[in-house]
Design an enzyme around this catalytic site. Structure first.
Site, PDB file in Angstrom:
ATOM      1  N   PHE A  57      33.550 -19.234  11.931  1.00 12.08           N
ATOM      2  CA  PHE A  57      34.901 -19.340  11.375  1.00 12.08           C
ATOM      3  C   PHE A  57      35.380 -18.066  10.677  1.00 12.08           C
ATOM      4  O   PHE A  57      36.471 -18.039  10.103  1.00 12.08           O
ATOM      5  CB  PHE A  57      34.987 -20.543  10.410  1.00 12.08           C
ATOM      6  CG  PHE A  57      33.972 -20.520   9.289  1.00 12.08           C
ATOM      7  CD1 PHE A  57      34.173 -19.747   8.161  1.00 12.08           C
ATOM      8  CD2 PHE A  57      32.819 -21.292   9.368  1.00 12.08           C
ATOM      9  CE1 PHE A  57      33.250 -19.721   7.126  1.00 12.08           C
ATOM     10  CE2 PHE A  57      31.885 -21.276   8.328  1.00 12.08           C
ATOM     11  CZ  PHE A  57      32.101 -20.491   7.204  1.00 12.08           C
ATOM     12  N   ARG A  85      34.362 -24.950  -9.951  1.00 11.99           N
ATOM     13  CA  ARG A  85      33.954 -25.556  -8.665  1.00 11.99           C
ATOM     14  C   ARG A  85      34.209 -27.075  -8.693  1.00 11.99           C
ATOM     15  O   ARG A  85      34.677 -27.647  -7.707  1.00 11.99           O
ATOM     16  CB  ARG A  85      32.472 -25.287  -8.373  1.00 11.99           C
ATOM     17  CG  ARG A  85      32.089 -23.818  -8.195  1.00 11.99           C
ATOM     18  CD  ARG A  85      32.396 -23.253  -6.847  1.00 11.99           C
ATOM     19  NE  ARG A  85      31.676 -23.868  -5.754  1.00 11.99           N
ATOM     20  CZ  ARG A  85      31.732 -23.418  -4.497  1.00 11.99           C
ATOM     21  NH1 ARG A  85      32.478 -22.351  -4.192  1.00 11.99           N
ATOM     22  NH2 ARG A  85      31.072 -24.017  -3.539  1.00 11.99           N
ATOM     23  N   THR A  91      34.718 -28.370  -0.283  1.00 14.73           N
ATOM     24  CA  THR A  91      35.345 -27.378   0.590  1.00 14.73           C
ATOM     25  C   THR A  91      36.359 -28.023   1.537  1.00 14.73           C
ATOM     26  O   THR A  91      37.441 -27.475   1.766  1.00 14.73           O
ATOM     27  CB  THR A  91      34.249 -26.655   1.413  1.00 14.73           C
ATOM     28  OG1 THR A  91      33.261 -26.160   0.511  1.00 14.73           O
ATOM     29  CG2 THR A  91      34.822 -25.509   2.224  1.00 14.73           C
ATOM     30  N   ARG A 102      41.622 -29.269  -4.197  1.00 15.06           N
ATOM     31  CA  ARG A 102      41.607 -29.312  -2.737  1.00 15.06           C
ATOM     32  C   ARG A 102      42.114 -30.647  -2.210  1.00 15.06           C
ATOM     33  O   ARG A 102      42.758 -30.690  -1.159  1.00 15.06           O
ATOM     34  CB  ARG A 102      40.212 -28.961  -2.230  1.00 15.06           C
ATOM     35  CG  ARG A 102      39.986 -27.439  -2.338  1.00 15.06           C
ATOM     36  CD  ARG A 102      38.561 -27.050  -2.271  1.00 15.06           C
ATOM     37  NE  ARG A 102      38.419 -25.617  -1.993  1.00 15.06           N
ATOM     38  CZ  ARG A 102      37.253 -25.003  -1.961  1.00 15.06           C
ATOM     39  NH1 ARG A 102      36.142 -25.661  -2.168  1.00 15.06           N
ATOM     40  NH2 ARG A 102      37.194 -23.704  -1.708  1.00 15.06           N
ATOM     41  N   ASN A 112      42.486 -24.667   2.317  1.00 12.66           N
ATOM     42  CA  ASN A 112      41.992 -25.517   1.232  1.00 12.66           C
ATOM     43  C   ASN A 112      42.380 -25.055  -0.169  1.00 12.66           C
ATOM     44  O   ASN A 112      41.714 -25.381  -1.147  1.00 12.66           O
ATOM     45  CB  ASN A 112      40.479 -25.729   1.371  1.00 12.66           C
ATOM     46  CG  ASN A 112      39.694 -24.436   1.354  1.00 12.66           C
ATOM     47  OD1 ASN A 112      40.268 -23.376   1.176  1.00 12.66           O
ATOM     48  ND2 ASN A 112      38.378 -24.529   1.515  1.00 12.66           N
ATOM     49  N   HIS A 115      39.899 -20.872  -4.098  1.00 15.00           N
ATOM     50  CA  HIS A 115      38.539 -20.334  -3.981  1.00 15.00           C
ATOM     51  C   HIS A 115      37.914 -20.288  -5.361  1.00 15.00           C
ATOM     52  O   HIS A 115      38.611 -20.058  -6.357  1.00 15.00           O
ATOM     53  CB  HIS A 115      38.559 -18.907  -3.412  1.00 15.00           C
ATOM     54  CG  HIS A 115      37.282 -18.165  -3.676  1.00 15.00           C
ATOM     55  ND1 HIS A 115      36.152 -18.332  -2.904  1.00 15.00           N
ATOM     56  CD2 HIS A 115      36.920 -17.300  -4.659  1.00 15.00           C
ATOM     57  CE1 HIS A 115      35.164 -17.595  -3.392  1.00 15.00           C
ATOM     58  NE2 HIS A 115      35.610 -16.960  -4.458  1.00 15.00           N
ATOM     59  N   GLU A 126      32.700 -10.565  -7.040  1.00 11.21           N
ATOM     60  CA  GLU A 126      34.092 -10.893  -6.708  1.00 11.21           C
ATOM     61  C   GLU A 126      35.068 -10.410  -7.783  1.00 11.21           C
ATOM     62  O   GLU A 126      36.149  -9.900  -7.462  1.00 11.21           O
ATOM     63  CB  GLU A 126      34.214 -12.403  -6.480  1.00 11.21           C
ATOM     64  CG  GLU A 126      33.460 -12.828  -5.222  1.00 11.21           C
ATOM     65  CD  GLU A 126      33.359 -14.325  -5.008  1.00 11.21           C
ATOM     66  OE1 GLU A 126      32.775 -14.723  -3.985  1.00 11.21           O
ATOM     67  OE2 GLU A 126      33.862 -15.106  -5.841  1.00 11.21           O
TER      68      GLU A 126
HETATM   69  P1  ATP Z   1      35.373 -20.667  -1.029  1.00 12.45           P
HETATM   70  O1  ATP Z   1      34.311 -19.605  -0.878  1.00 12.45           O
HETATM   71  O2  ATP Z   1      36.660 -20.343  -0.293  1.00 12.45           O
HETATM   72  O3  ATP Z   1      35.613 -21.004  -2.486  1.00 12.45           O
HETATM   73  P2  ATP Z   1      33.455 -22.714  -0.542  1.00 12.45           P
HETATM   74  O4  ATP Z   1      32.556 -21.901  -1.422  1.00 12.45           O
HETATM   75  O5  ATP Z   1      33.692 -24.139  -0.931  1.00 12.45           O
HETATM   76  O6  ATP Z   1      34.865 -22.031  -0.388  1.00 12.45           O
HETATM   77  P3  ATP Z   1      32.181 -21.500   1.724  1.00 12.45           P
HETATM   78  O7  ATP Z   1      31.006 -22.105   2.400  1.00 12.45           O
HETATM   79  O8  ATP Z   1      31.970 -20.321   0.841  1.00 12.45           O
HETATM   80  O9  ATP Z   1      32.932 -22.683   0.940  1.00 12.45           O
HETATM   81  O10 ATP Z   1      33.230 -21.143   2.870  1.00 12.45           O
HETATM   82  C1  ATP Z   1      34.268 -20.212   2.631  1.00 12.45           C
HETATM   83  C2  ATP Z   1      35.537 -20.707   3.292  1.00 12.45           C
HETATM   84  O11 ATP Z   1      35.311 -20.714   4.704  1.00 12.45           O
HETATM   85  C3  ATP Z   1      35.916 -22.126   2.933  1.00 12.45           C
HETATM   86  O12 ATP Z   1      36.793 -22.172   1.817  1.00 12.45           O
HETATM   87  C4  ATP Z   1      36.605 -22.634   4.181  1.00 12.45           C
HETATM   88  O13 ATP Z   1      37.991 -22.330   4.186  1.00 12.45           O
HETATM   89  C5  ATP Z   1      35.938 -21.842   5.281  1.00 12.45           C
HETATM   90  N1  ATP Z   1      34.912 -22.670   5.922  1.00 12.45           N
HETATM   91  C6  ATP Z   1      33.716 -23.014   5.453  1.00 12.45           C
HETATM   92  N2  ATP Z   1      33.027 -23.784   6.307  1.00 12.45           N
HETATM   93  C7  ATP Z   1      33.853 -23.946   7.374  1.00 12.45           C
HETATM   94  C8  ATP Z   1      33.741 -24.641   8.604  1.00 12.45           C
HETATM   95  N3  ATP Z   1      32.653 -25.327   8.920  1.00 12.45           N
HETATM   96  N4  ATP Z   1      34.795 -24.580   9.446  1.00 12.45           N
HETATM   97  C9  ATP Z   1      35.904 -23.879   9.136  1.00 12.45           C
HETATM   98  N5  ATP Z   1      36.068 -23.203   7.983  1.00 12.45           N
HETATM   99  C10 ATP Z   1      35.055 -23.240   7.118  1.00 12.45           C
HETATM  100 MG    MG Z   2      32.244 -19.853  -1.128  1.00 11.63          MG
END
Ligand code: ATP
Ligand code: MG
Length: 136
Positions: A57, A85, A91, A102, A112, A115, A126
């Site tokens: 992604f 968080r 997420t 979210r 979503n 962040h 960051e």
């Molecule tokens: P963020 O880093 O944006 O705060 P997060 O820590 O909850 O979100 P991460 O695993 O870091 O989640 O993923 C970063 C971003 O990538 C997510 O916010 C989401 O938009 C996207 N993302 C994560 N997993 C998927 C997936 N399986 N399919 C599509 N997009 C995804």
């Molecule tokens: Mg993240």
């Protein structure tokens, strides 16, 4: 006290809910130590999300994050990383609890709304990526 890094993502800015999100942040007891509206380039979004560069992604995620203006924030509170968080929710907005950012403002896992840093090391990276020391 702890600091964390937050983004009001392009979908939320476009929907006009930045003010509502900020009000909830302040209402939850965070102090806003830094805040700026920016429009990331594709390369800047790739640098920010470099830990996800091998994920399928990654292209869509960095297109989205560079698709319009967002608001970058330094938030301070006791246990700020976990508190933010928790306030953001899962997420995937479909899996997020009622009352979270979210659930209330996100449309999908790609769009979503917010962040938040996930650990002290990522918060330090960051915050340093988007703010100079004198701004905080
Ligand atoms: P963020 O880093 O944006 O705060 P997060 O820590 O909850 O979100 P991460 O695993 O870091 O989640 O993923 C970063 C971003 O990538 C997510 O916010 C989401 O938009 C996207 N993302 C994560 N997993 C998927 C997936 N399986 N399919 C599509 N997009 C995804
Ligand atoms: Mg993240």
């Amino acid at each position: 006290m702890q600091r964390t890094f937050a983004i009001i993502k392009p979908d939320a800015v476009k929907k006009g809910v930045s003010g509502q999100i900020l009000a909830r942040i302040e209402g939850a007891g965070f102090t806003v130590r830094g805040m700026r509206m920016i429009h990331m380039s594709k390369g800047e979004a790739e640098g920010f999300y470099h830990v996800h560069s091998a994920r399928p992604f990654f292209g869509g995620l960095t297109d989205f994050m560079s698709s319009g203006p967002c608001v970058v924030l330094c938030l301070e509170a006791p246990d700020a990383i976990k508190q933010w968080r928790d306030l953001m929710g899962a997420t995937d907005p479909a899996k997020a609890e009622a009352g979270t950012m979210r659930k209330d403002f996100g449309a999908s896992i790609d769009n979503n709304a917010t962040h938040g840093s996930d650990a002290p090391e990522t918060a330090a990276f960051e915050l340093g990526y988007f703010f100079r020391g004198m701004e905080l």
